[in-house]
Design a protein around this motif. Sequence first.
Motif: not given
Length: 262
Positions: A9-14, A81-89, A91-96, A101-105
């Motif tokens: 759930v968390f990683f999918g949401g990220a 366009y979708p490649a950047i969306e996928f890349l951003s998604g 990176l968000f998962v990797l960061t999380l 679940l900290t302010p650093a994220t």
Amino acid sequence: MVRLFDYYVFFGGAFILGGAIGSFLNVCIFRIPEKKSIIYPPSSCPACGQRISWYQNIPILSYLFLRGRCGFCHKPISLRYPAIEFLSGGLFVLTLYYFRLTPATLVYWLFVSALVVISFIDLDHQIIPDVISLPGIVVGFICSFFIPWVSWLDSLLGIVLGGGVLLTIAWLYELLTKREGMGGGDIKLLAMLGAFLGWKAILPIVFVASLIGTLVGVPLMLVQKGNSRLAIPFGPFLALSALVNLFWGPRLIHWYLGLMVH
């Protein structure tokens, strides 16, 4: 079992959040160099100019559903366009994953988003816009008060060292070759990286960025028949090196020190 479900759930949401942010980053990448508003007008087809409906603007899914074409004029839409969306998604998962679940994220979600925009603008236009790097220096310093392992002093020294290192390299290069080899945008970018990551990250970032740049630049020069004046933007290499340092920096340092000992 419940815990595994929570992870999904968390990683999918990220990933979904990152993809949505990536859609906005596409707008920033296209409009910032042209000094256009990133808020208005709403997104439109690059070919026909028709305003894109919300259901045609769902990250990644709309591109797949429309088979990579505009829903109005049916002209092809760039895969980037979708490649950047996928890349951003991603990176968000990797960061999380690394910062939980900290302010650093939240801080580093902002950080990686800025790096994506900077990288693609530099690739397209060979510029690093001050509208991102200069506020980024200030924001990075403020965020150091919310990151336990990067103190405000580390951030401040990172700004000074980051700007100073590339400024010195640029000055020496121009002194020896009589031509400019590094723009001011790279210097401001490294100062921003120092603000977010601290002074200890500066030299590893420059080293890894230079290594990657050499591995990419030398083959390109060979293809261009030894053209040493080939313009290769350094910003994406700095951004990639910063991501490597953010996620794997301590591990790489320990690995390297282990090689030195043995």
